[in-house]
Enzyme design. Structure first.
Site, PDB file in Angstrom:
ATOM      1  N   GLU A 147       1.102 -14.742  -7.038  1.00  0.00           N
ATOM      2  CA  GLU A 147       2.303 -14.934  -6.215  1.00  0.00           C
ATOM      3  C   GLU A 147       1.894 -15.322  -4.801  1.00  0.00           C
ATOM      4  O   GLU A 147       0.833 -14.927  -4.327  1.00  0.00           O
ATOM      5  CB  GLU A 147       3.086 -13.603  -6.108  1.00  0.00           C
ATOM      6  CG  GLU A 147       3.951 -13.304  -7.291  1.00  0.00           C
ATOM      7  CD  GLU A 147       4.702 -11.985  -7.131  1.00  0.00           C
ATOM      8  OE1 GLU A 147       4.553 -11.304  -6.094  1.00  0.00           O
ATOM      9  OE2 GLU A 147       5.438 -11.644  -8.064  1.00  0.00           O
ATOM     10  N   HIS A 181       1.082   2.694  -0.551  1.00  0.00           N
ATOM     11  CA  HIS A 181       2.063   2.676  -1.635  1.00  0.00           C
ATOM     12  C   HIS A 181       2.651   4.044  -1.931  1.00  0.00           C
ATOM     13  O   HIS A 181       3.349   4.223  -2.925  1.00  0.00           O
ATOM     14  CB  HIS A 181       1.493   2.032  -2.899  1.00  0.00           C
ATOM     15  CG  HIS A 181       0.910   0.683  -2.626  1.00  0.00           C
ATOM     16  ND1 HIS A 181       1.686  -0.388  -2.237  1.00  0.00           N
ATOM     17  CD2 HIS A 181      -0.357   0.241  -2.630  1.00  0.00           C
ATOM     18  CE1 HIS A 181       0.893  -1.432  -2.029  1.00  0.00           C
ATOM     19  NE2 HIS A 181      -0.343  -1.079  -2.261  1.00  0.00           N
ATOM     20  N   ARG A 219      13.629   4.685 -13.929  1.00  0.00           N
ATOM     21  CA  ARG A 219      13.723   6.148 -13.858  1.00  0.00           C
ATOM     22  C   ARG A 219      14.608   6.529 -12.668  1.00  0.00           C
ATOM     23  O   ARG A 219      14.945   5.691 -11.845  1.00  0.00           O
ATOM     24  CB  ARG A 219      12.329   6.734 -13.629  1.00  0.00           C
ATOM     25  CG  ARG A 219      11.718   6.209 -12.329  1.00  0.00           C
ATOM     26  CD  ARG A 219      10.464   6.905 -11.876  1.00  0.00           C
ATOM     27  NE  ARG A 219      10.085   6.470 -10.540  1.00  0.00           N
ATOM     28  CZ  ARG A 219       9.274   5.451 -10.264  1.00  0.00           C
ATOM     29  NH1 ARG A 219       8.733   4.744 -11.240  1.00  0.00           N
ATOM     30  NH2 ARG A 219       9.009   5.122  -9.007  1.00  0.00           N
TER      31      ARG A 219
HETATM   32  C1  MV4 Z   1       3.844  -8.078  -2.727  1.00  0.00           C
HETATM   33  C2  MV4 Z   1       3.581  -8.063  -1.341  1.00  0.00           C
HETATM   34  C3  MV4 Z   1       3.531  -9.259  -0.692  1.00  0.00           C
HETATM   35  N1  MV4 Z   1       3.712 -10.409  -1.371  1.00  0.00           N
HETATM   36  N2  MV4 Z   1       4.024  -9.242  -3.360  1.00  0.00           N
HETATM   37  C4  MV4 Z   1       3.185  -3.417  -3.446  1.00  0.00           C
HETATM   38  C5  MV4 Z   1       3.760  -2.548  -4.489  1.00  0.00           C
HETATM   39  C6  MV4 Z   1       4.250  -3.429  -5.566  1.00  0.00           C
HETATM   40  N3  MV4 Z   1       5.545  -3.016  -5.995  1.00  0.00           N
HETATM   41  C7  MV4 Z   1       4.271  -4.785  -4.982  1.00  0.00           C
HETATM   42  N4  MV4 Z   1       3.737  -4.693  -3.659  1.00  0.00           N
HETATM   43  C8  MV4 Z   1       3.689  -5.768  -2.833  1.00  0.00           C
HETATM   44  N5  MV4 Z   1       3.896  -6.953  -3.442  1.00  0.00           N
HETATM   45  C9  MV4 Z   1       3.945 -10.372  -2.675  1.00  0.00           C
HETATM   46  N6  MV4 Z   1       4.100 -11.518  -3.321  1.00  0.00           N
HETATM   47  C10 MV4 Z   1       3.390  -6.853  -0.710  1.00  0.00           C
HETATM   48  C11 MV4 Z   1       3.433  -5.700  -1.453  1.00  0.00           C
HETATM   49  C12 MV4 Z   1       3.218  -4.502  -0.706  1.00  0.00           C
HETATM   50  C13 MV4 Z   1       4.222  -3.557  -0.562  1.00  0.00           C
HETATM   51  C14 MV4 Z   1       5.455  -3.685  -1.174  1.00  0.00           C
HETATM   52  C15 MV4 Z   1       6.427  -2.739  -1.013  1.00  0.00           C
HETATM   53  C16 MV4 Z   1       6.160  -1.621  -0.235  1.00  0.00           C
HETATM   54  C17 MV4 Z   1       4.955  -1.462   0.351  1.00  0.00           C
HETATM   55  C18 MV4 Z   1       3.972  -2.418   0.210  1.00  0.00           C
HETATM   56  C19 MV4 Z   1       2.733  -2.244   0.836  1.00  0.00           C
HETATM   57  C20 MV4 Z   1       1.761  -3.168   0.672  1.00  0.00           C
HETATM   58  C21 MV4 Z   1       1.993  -4.291  -0.101  1.00  0.00           C
END
Ligand code: MV4
Length: 497
Positions: free
Chosen positions: A202, A237, A294
């Site tokens: 992504e 996270h 959930r």
């Molecule tokens: C991402 C992102 C940036 N760009 N996807 C982290 C947990 C998982 N659910 C997906 N996550 C992320 N995906 C793209 N394309 C950044 C994160 C991410 C993040 C997302 C939500 C809450 C905290 C986070 C901390 C670091 C990275």
């Protein structure tokens, strides 16, 4: 339409208690299951009946489907609520419960299965026009092809494991030169962690806000959303502070995102409670990330702003009732903030500080709710997640909710273990948080142990050395996004670095 008469709660701690409290109000008998480490636990004492299902390690107790279903048979329970963590997002467990002739208080197994696979989830959501981050729609194995695609998407890109979630197994790639090495690592990590080496790519959104929508579906096909929760304040996270509503959504954006969340739920035939996770970029473009099948840890902030009891709603939907309101009837009432109180030491890299709650006095007063599973004198078991409590403050405005949270943190008295309370107060007092201008990098941007200014700061040299080792290890390997464990799962043995 079968009424639930006796509910077995396949969980422990605060969430087991929270579920049993609502059950009792509905006149439903409750059954606790517990491990040998939890004989004295409050969920065991609260339940009408309790059955020991094995030794302390989760794999020998709270993760034993056979023992849990046998306990339901033995006690005559006709339904099982999985809570969060443990078996809550295991489609085999949901199916086994159904096959045993019991009601599963949760979503249908096939919805858990689809959303458990990130690629399948994205494909399902895409068919229902839910916006996705630009990237690949299929697992990718060919490095040459992957590089070509990444060039089209534009660096930086993120390689994610299809079987992952919650940040596990993600790798950032800044340019083509780094690509092959990071892809090899991602595939081998995913293979060893999940037994499934499928990865996808992504576009990397660099300053995202994490906004999730609570949804509810019934078995008649109606789906509504109960607005959003802002969860950007997290550390590796692991969420630390959650609030509802988000200070960045306008009513118009809320409506569009809410409709997308409802469509994501429809895309997998969802019913019962679920959460659709989005990231919001700097220009307020939103993208679907994943769906959690959930009831989540942070569901109370949604309860406070809607006035609904989500567990009661889950139960009535599991019984076959329709959702008793329409989307148009729902309103946001005030503002709610949840802080998670962990037995962790913010001054020492948030290392778990397992011990006995020598003093434990909850804050009180208007608009304060504490969901916990402990009393003064109890010790926090080493085997499970070290969350002591969730404190939820509700008031008319965001500002008032922040002030109430600070007052309640000051009133909370915990001794015997280090906690994240001081850290949460730091968040509440920080201008970036107060102004609403923050993203998921908040903790790494602004937090250092010195800001706690704690006169009792621990100077245990062993702990400092261990914390330093962890820090150096992390810095050596910056392209790995370190991840916290799934909700409720023991991270001592699995994910703790
Ligand atoms: C991402 C992102 C940036 N760009 N996807 C982290 C947990 C998982 N659910 C997906 N996550 C992320 N995906 C793209 N394309 C950044 C994160 C991410 C993040 C997302 C939500 C809450 C905290 C986070 C901390 C670091 C990275």
């Amino acid at each position: 339409m079968t009424k639930i008469t006796k509910l077995l709660v396949a969980n422990r701690g605060e969430i087991a208690l929270r579920i049993m409290r609502s059950s009792r109000e509905l006149g439903i008998k409750t059954v606790a299951v517990f491990s040998e480490a939890d004989r004295q636990a409050l969920h065991v004492r609260f339940a009408d009946e309790a059955i020991c299902i094995g030794p302390p390690p989760s794999a020998e107790s709270y993760l034993r489907m056979d023992k849990i279903i046998a306990a339901a048979r033995q006690t005559g329970a006709n339904a099982i609520h999985p809570g969060y963590g443990f078996l809550s997002e295991n489609e085999d467990f949901a199916q086994a419960v159904i096959d045993a002739g019991l009601i599963f208080v949760g979503p249908p197994p096939h919805a858990i299965e689809i959303m458990g696979n990130k690629i399948a989830a994205k494909n399902a959501a895409a068919k229902f026009k839910v916006p996705l981050v630009p990237g690949t729609a299929e697992p990718i194995t060919d490095v040459t092809k992957a590089k070509k695609l990444s060039k089209e998407i534009g660096y930086p890109v993120l390689i994610k494991a299809s079987a992952g979630g919650g940040g596990k197994g993600m790798r950032i790639v800044n340019n083509e030169a780094e690509f092959s090495e990071q892809m090899e690592r991602a595939v081998s990590e995913a293979t060893s962690a999940f037994g499934d080496g499928s990865v996808f790519i992504e576009k990397y959104v660099t300053k995202p806000r994490h906004i999730e929508f609570q949804i509810f579906g019934d078995q008649q096909g109606n789906v509504v959303h109960l607005f959003e929760r802002e969860c950007s304040i997290q550390r590796r996270h692991q969420k630390v502070v959650e609030e509802a509503p988000s200070s960045v959504l306008t009513p118009a954006l809320r409506k569009v995102m809410g409709e997308a969340a409802v469509n994501a739920a429809r895309s997998c035939g969802y019913f019962n409670a679920g959460t659709v996770e989005f990231i919001l970029d700097e220009n307020k473009n939103f993208y679907f990330l994943e769906m959690n099948t959930r009831l989540q840890v942070e569901h109370p902030v949604t309860e406070q702003i809607t006035g609904l009891d989500l567990v009661k709603l889950q139960i009535s939907i599991a019984e076959g009732e329709k959702i008793p309101f329409s989307q148009d009837e729902l309103r946001i009432r005030g503002h709610a903030i949840e802080v998670r109180v962990y037995a962790e030491d913010p001054a020492n890299s948030f290392l778990p500080d397992i011990g006995t709650l020598k003093t434990y006095r909850r804050p009180q007063g208007h608009g304060i709710r504490v969901d916990d599973g402990f009393e003064e004198g109890m010790s926090i078991p080493f085997y499970y997640d070290p969350m002591i409590a969730k404190m939820i403050c509700h008031d008319e405005t965001r500002e008032a909710a922040i002030e109430k949270t600070i007052r309640a943190i000051d009133e909370y008295q915990i001794t015997g273990v280090a906690t994240t309370l001081g850290f949460c107060k730091f968040v509440m007092q920080h201008n970036a948080f107060r102004s609403g201008n923050f993203d998921t990098r908040f903790v790494e941007q602004y937090f250092t142990p010195e800001v706690l200014n704690n006169p009792n700061a621990d100077v245990d040299e062993g702990k400092v050395a261990a914390a330093l080792a962890v820090k150096l290890f992390d810095e050596k390997d910056q392209s790995t996004l370190q991840s916290a464990p799934s909700e409720g799962i023991n991270r001592w043995k699995t994910n703790r670095t």
